[in-house]
Design a protein around this motif. Sequence first.
Motif, PDB file in Angstrom:
ATOM      1  N   VAL A 239       0.860  -1.179   0.000  1.00 60.84           N
ATOM      2  CA  VAL A 239       0.000   0.000   0.000  1.00 60.84           C
ATOM      3  C   VAL A 239       0.898   1.231   0.000  1.00 60.84           C
ATOM      4  N   PHE A 240       0.858   1.978  -1.088  1.00 60.00           N
ATOM      5  CA  PHE A 240       1.694   3.162  -1.234  1.00 60.00           C
ATOM      6  C   PHE A 240       0.875   4.446  -1.138  1.00 60.00           C
ATOM      7  N   SER A 241      -0.282   4.449  -1.744  1.00 62.27           N
ATOM      8  CA  SER A 241      -1.087   5.669  -1.819  1.00 62.27           C
ATOM      9  C   SER A 241      -1.809   5.933  -0.504  1.00 62.27           C
ATOM     10  N   GLY A 242      -1.851   7.189  -0.116  1.00 62.01           N
ATOM     11  CA  GLY A 242      -2.565   7.575   1.096  1.00 62.01           C
ATOM     12  C   GLY A 242      -3.938   8.143   0.799  1.00 62.01           C
ATOM     13  N   THR A 243      -4.437   7.941  -0.424  1.00 58.93           N
ATOM     14  CA  THR A 243      -5.765   8.456  -0.753  1.00 58.93           C
ATOM     15  C   THR A 243      -6.824   7.408  -0.429  1.00 58.93           C
ATOM     16  N   ASP A 244      -7.957   7.897   0.043  1.00 58.08           N
ATOM     17  CA  ASP A 244      -9.001   6.993   0.518  1.00 58.08           C
ATOM     18  C   ASP A 244      -9.593   6.134  -0.596  1.00 58.08           C
ATOM     19  N   ASP A 245      -9.550   6.603  -1.838  1.00 56.11           N
ATOM     20  CA  ASP A 245     -10.047   5.781  -2.943  1.00 56.11           C
ATOM     21  C   ASP A 245      -9.210   4.516  -3.126  1.00 56.11           C
ATOM     22  N   LYS A 246      -7.970   4.524  -2.668  1.00 60.99           N
ATOM     23  CA  LYS A 246      -7.106   3.337  -2.742  1.00 60.99           C
ATOM     24  C   LYS A 246      -7.220   2.494  -1.470  1.00 60.99           C
ATOM     25  N   LEU A 247      -7.431   3.151  -0.340  1.00 61.30           N
ATOM     26  CA  LEU A 247      -7.492   2.425   0.933  1.00 61.30           C
ATOM     27  C   LEU A 247      -8.759   1.585   1.069  1.00 61.30           C
ATOM     28  N   ILE A 248      -9.855   2.030   0.459  1.00 61.90           N
ATOM     29  CA  ILE A 248     -11.086   1.239   0.512  1.00 61.90           C
ATOM     30  C   ILE A 248     -10.872  -0.143  -0.119  1.00 61.90           C
ATOM     31  N   PRO A 249     -10.310  -0.239  -1.337  1.00 60.88           N
ATOM     32  CA  PRO A 249     -10.068  -1.569  -1.899  1.00 60.88           C
ATOM     33  C   PRO A 249      -9.069  -2.400  -1.091  1.00 60.88           C
ATOM     34  N   VAL A 250      -8.110  -1.750  -0.444  1.00 61.11           N
ATOM     35  CA  VAL A 250      -7.180  -2.500   0.418  1.00 61.11           C
ATOM     36  C   VAL A 250      -7.979  -3.205   1.507  1.00 61.11           C
ATOM     37  N   GLY A 251      -8.905  -2.477   2.136  1.00 65.44           N
ATOM     38  CA  GLY A 251      -9.730  -3.075   3.177  1.00 65.44           C
ATOM     39  C   GLY A 251     -10.603  -4.192   2.648  1.00 65.44           C
TER      40      GLY A 251
ATOM     41  N   LEU B 205     -11.444 -15.959   3.283  1.00 63.41           N
ATOM     42  CA  LEU B 205     -11.250 -17.189   2.512  1.00 63.41           C
ATOM     43  C   LEU B 205     -10.154 -18.076   3.096  1.00 63.41           C
ATOM     44  N   GLY B 206      -9.558 -17.634   4.186  1.00 60.84           N
ATOM     45  CA  GLY B 206      -8.525 -18.424   4.848  1.00 60.84           C
ATOM     46  C   GLY B 206      -7.125 -18.207   4.320  1.00 60.84           C
ATOM     47  N   MET B 207      -6.956 -17.194   3.512  1.00 61.59           N
ATOM     48  CA  MET B 207      -5.627 -16.922   2.969  1.00 61.59           C
ATOM     49  C   MET B 207      -4.757 -16.231   4.016  1.00 61.59           C
ATOM     50  N   ASP B 208      -3.448 -16.452   3.911  1.00 59.44           N
ATOM     51  CA  ASP B 208      -2.493 -15.692   4.706  1.00 59.44           C
ATOM     52  C   ASP B 208      -2.382 -14.331   4.046  1.00 59.44           C
ATOM     53  N   VAL B 209      -2.662 -13.282   4.807  1.00 60.28           N
ATOM     54  CA  VAL B 209      -2.666 -11.925   4.263  1.00 60.28           C
ATOM     55  C   VAL B 209      -1.653 -11.077   5.014  1.00 60.28           C
ATOM     56  N   GLN B 210      -0.807 -10.392   4.244  1.00 62.26           N
ATOM     57  CA  GLN B 210       0.088  -9.401   4.832  1.00 62.26           C
ATOM     58  C   GLN B 210      -0.023  -8.127   4.026  1.00 62.26           C
ATOM     59  N   ILE B 211      -0.006  -7.017   4.734  1.00 63.18           N
ATOM     60  CA  ILE B 211      -0.106  -5.707   4.118  1.00 63.18           C
ATOM     61  C   ILE B 211       1.151  -4.933   4.485  1.00 63.18           C
ATOM     62  N   PHE B 212       1.831  -4.426   3.477  1.00 64.38           N
ATOM     63  CA  PHE B 212       3.065  -3.670   3.652  1.00 64.38           C
ATOM     64  C   PHE B 212       2.766  -2.224   3.326  1.00 64.38           C
ATOM     65  N   VAL B 213       2.739  -1.382   4.346  1.00 57.67           N
ATOM     66  CA  VAL B 213       2.369   0.024   4.195  1.00 57.67           C
ATOM     67  C   VAL B 213       3.632   0.862   4.034  1.00 57.67           C
ATOM     68  N   THR B 214       3.695   1.622   2.950  1.00 59.04           N
ATOM     69  CA  THR B 214       4.859   2.436   2.664  1.00 59.04           C
ATOM     70  C   THR B 214       4.411   3.760   2.049  1.00 59.04           C
ATOM     71  N   GLY B 215       5.341   4.609   1.731  1.00 60.05           N
ATOM     72  CA  GLY B 215       5.025   5.872   1.073  1.00 60.05           C
ATOM     73  C   GLY B 215       4.018   6.695   1.851  1.00 60.05           C
ATOM     74  N   TRP B 216       3.168   7.396   1.097  1.00 67.98           N
ATOM     75  CA  TRP B 216       2.197   8.307   1.693  1.00 67.98           C
ATOM     76  C   TRP B 216       1.135   7.580   2.498  1.00 67.98           C
ATOM     77  N   ALA B 217       0.955   6.304   2.272  1.00 69.07           N
ATOM     78  CA  ALA B 217      -0.046   5.541   3.028  1.00 69.07           C
ATOM     79  C   ALA B 217       0.292   5.500   4.519  1.00 69.07           C
ATOM     80  N   LEU B 218       1.571   5.629   4.859  1.00 70.53           N
ATOM     81  CA  LEU B 218       1.949   5.604   6.280  1.00 70.53           C
ATOM     82  C   LEU B 218       1.208   6.664   7.086  1.00 70.53           C
TER      83      LEU B 218
END
Length: 133
Positions: free
Chosen positions: A8-20, A29-42
């Motif tokens: 996740v690089f973008s800090g705009t809410d239009d991008k954060l909604i799909p991340v969620g 679904l039981g998948m192993d999920v990891q989210i790496f927050v960088t850039g303006w998303a921090l």
Amino acid sequence: MSKLSIIVFSGTDDKLIPVGVIAQGAAALGMDVQIFVTGWALTKFIKKPANPVWPKEFESMVPLLMEGMKKNNAPSWADMLKEAKSMGAKVYACSLMASVMGLKREDFNELVDDIVGVATFLQNAEGGQTLFI
């Protein structure tokens, strides 16, 4: 596909909604999920997060989107991430960008599990699908 990693690089809410949405769905679904927050998303993962930010081309549609989300009882992106975390998803802040921005572990909110470097992220992502948002 049993493992999903999201950068996740973008800090705009239009991008954060799909991340969620994607993180919550994958975790359900039981998948192993990891989210790496960088850039303006921090700036959205600190204790005093930045105000909502929308790209200029979407600003006129934001009220309609917010009304639709409320009407459909859609949770916020942060609440979706909390739900994903309750199912095992992990959220990591990028150590380099955190350092560059002067952020320490205590600056981040409860969504962030740890601060890690890109090598750790890549090792954890190996063998799975990776998305860049």
